[in-house]
Write an enzyme that holds these catalytic residues in place. Structure first.
Site, short mmCIF file in Angstrom:
data_model
loop_
_atom_site.label_atom_id
_atom_site.label_comp_id
_atom_site.label_asym_id
_atom_site.label_seq_id
_atom_site.Cartn_x
_atom_site.Cartn_y
_atom_site.Cartn_z
N HIS A 276 0.84 0.25 -0.28
CA HIS A 276 0.84 -0.42 1.03
C HIS A 276 1.00 0.60 2.16
CE1 HIS A 276 0.56 -4.24 -0.91
NE2 HIS A 276 1.73 -4.10 -1.51
N ASP A 327 -4.17 -6.13 -5.67
CA ASP A 327 -2.80 -6.62 -5.54
C ASP A 327 -2.63 -8.06 -6.04
OD1 ASP A 327 -0.15 -6.86 -4.91
OD2 ASP A 327 -0.34 -6.36 -2.80
#
Length: 462
Positions: A276, A327
């Site tokens: 991230h 993800d």
């Protein structure tokens, strides 16, 4: 007849551009050969109307979260807004109830979707370890093996990033919904990683990495133990700076922001991937760049959860690498992750072609984005490959040049057309280690997997 297979597409992506009249030769071990070494009598596979590209590498996946797609897209009663933290509570419902076979079924469905999208390798950030009441299985890696089996049955290469999870957070009460995740101490976590690495040693398509979950979920002591461990030779992935609350908690506990803490401990570097990396200061960007750390951006999830925008332009300029991941499986389309990464930056910076390396060459921006989805992804998982080079694994996919989303593109504009406009249905063949996984847009397990996944979904959610 030799054990060599020669693939003959109309166009082959090599050296940053598409070339006509080139072939890809693959030996019996599933590795790419120099064309000059191809003997007479090699098996040929004609691929008319196809362009052939290196397989995509999905650097960050939670496969079981495919179960919650479409089930969290509303504001729950009694709440004024929805965010990452309320989404997380909904995610726990799936994590709490899955048996090893359920996890296999859910993971297999996500992996089938990945294969159909041209993904040949997945980095699976795996954190559901124990029985529903938190009791370890006799083999602490039972659920990890279920996920690996799913990937191998589908035909994908997998790096199982075994997660370490110690707590709910700094000065946060124990959360019983996390009991399936938590190991009692860092030594037990590292022993589980080592055992898993031994178990999979015979399969060249399976590898293992370390994944301390986040600064919320593990203490400084855990991270120090990891930093000094011999297991440190494995790739390390960690959620970093995804949410402002994470940064606030890190400052309260350590007086340092997450990237600063990791730098203090000596964890940053080419073998470390910060997943991230949304909320970063200029100083943290510099630390990531100077250490050649990889940041794995997951734009579809970061958008879906309202996390924010990865400052990929600043990171690249500083020297960091960028990889890409699906993800939460909000969507499974790594080329779309690449275009979202660039698209989000365009909205934030109010200009076009933000990540273009310059030089005015058509396709250079698309080439950079494809590199993130291939070479940089493989590097972050500690794997060779990501490019169609001699001795590299024969992991590749093809696209249909006559697909409605690509028709009309010439060789010089084709890469941009693929990266910025190709639909998933344009993917037609997928090969992993020389083994055909998808043929003419179909995977042999798709129907069986879909039926089993539907039955599991209905059983869990009614």
């Amino acid at each position: 007849m030799s054990d060599i297979t020669v693939y003959q597409p109309d166009l082959l992506y090599s050296g940053g551009r598409f070339l006509e009249g080139r072939v890809l030769a693959v030996d019996a071990d599933g590795r790419i050969l120099e064309p000059a070494l191809v003997p007479a009598g090699a098996r040929t596979v004609a691929l008319p109307g196809r362009a052939l590209l290196p397989g995509l590498v999905n650097g960050h996946s939670h496969a079981f979260q495919r179960l919650i797609r479409g089930r969290t897209e509303y504001v729950a009663s009694g709440r004024e807004a929805d965010d990452f933290w309320s989404w997380r509570e909904a995610m726990y419902r799936a994590a709490e109830s899955l048996s090893p076979e359920d996890l296999y079924v859910a993971s297999r469905q996500a992996f089938v979707e990945m294969a159909l999208a041209g993904i040949t390798t997945v980095g699976e950030f795996h954190y559901v370890h124990h029985q529903p009441d938190g009791t370890p299985y006799a083999d602490r890696n039972t659920l990890a093996h279920a996920v690996i089996r799913a990937a191998r049955d589908v035909g994908l290469r997998i790096c199982l990033l075994r997660v370490g999870y110690a707590r709910a957070g700094f000065r946060v009460a124990e959360n019983p919904r996390q009991r399936r995740f938590i190991d009692p101490d860092a030594d037990t976590f590292l022993a589980s990683v080592e055992a898993l690495a031994r178990d999979v040693r015979g399969d060249a398509a399976v590898s293992v990495g370390l994944a301390p979950h986040s600064v919320r979920a593990v203490s400084r002591e855990w991270l120090s133990t990891l930093a000094s461990s011999t297991v440190r030779r494995l790739p390390i992935h960690m959620h970093v700076a995804e949410q402002p609350k994470e940064i606030e908690a890190c400052l309260a506990e350590h007086g340092r922001r997450p990237v600063e803490l990791l730098a203090d401990l000596g964890l940053l570097g080419p073998g470390f991937t910060a997943v991230h990396g949304v909320h970063l200061t200029d100083e943290e960007v510099a630390l990531l760049g100077e250490s050649s750390t990889t940041v794995c951006a997951c734009p579809s999830t970061e958008r879906n959860l309202g996390d924010g925008i990865v400052p990929a332009d600043a990171l690249v300029k500083a020297g960091a690498r960028i990889s890409l991941g699906s993800d939460s499986q909000a969507t499974v389309d790594l080329l779309d992750e690449a275009r979202q990464l660039e698209g989000h930056l365009r909205l934030a910076r109010l200009r076009r072609a933000v990540l273009d390396p310059g030089g005015g060459a058509m396709g250079s921006l698309a080439g950079r984005l494809l590199g993130m989805a291939t070479v940089d992804g493989a590097r972050s998982l500690g794997l060779a490959g990501g490019a169609l080079e001699s001795a590299a694994p024969a992991d590749f996919f093809t696209v249909d040049l006559n697909h409605p989303s690509l028709v009309g593109a010439r060789p010089e504009s084709l890469l941009s057309a693929i990266v910025f406009g190709a639909e998933k249905s344009a993917v037609r063949e997928v090969v992993v280690g020389g083994r055909e996984v998808v043929r003419e847009g179909r995977h042999a397990l798709a129907e069986e997997s879909g039926r089993a996944f539907q039955a599991l979904s209905y059983a869990l959610y009614g």
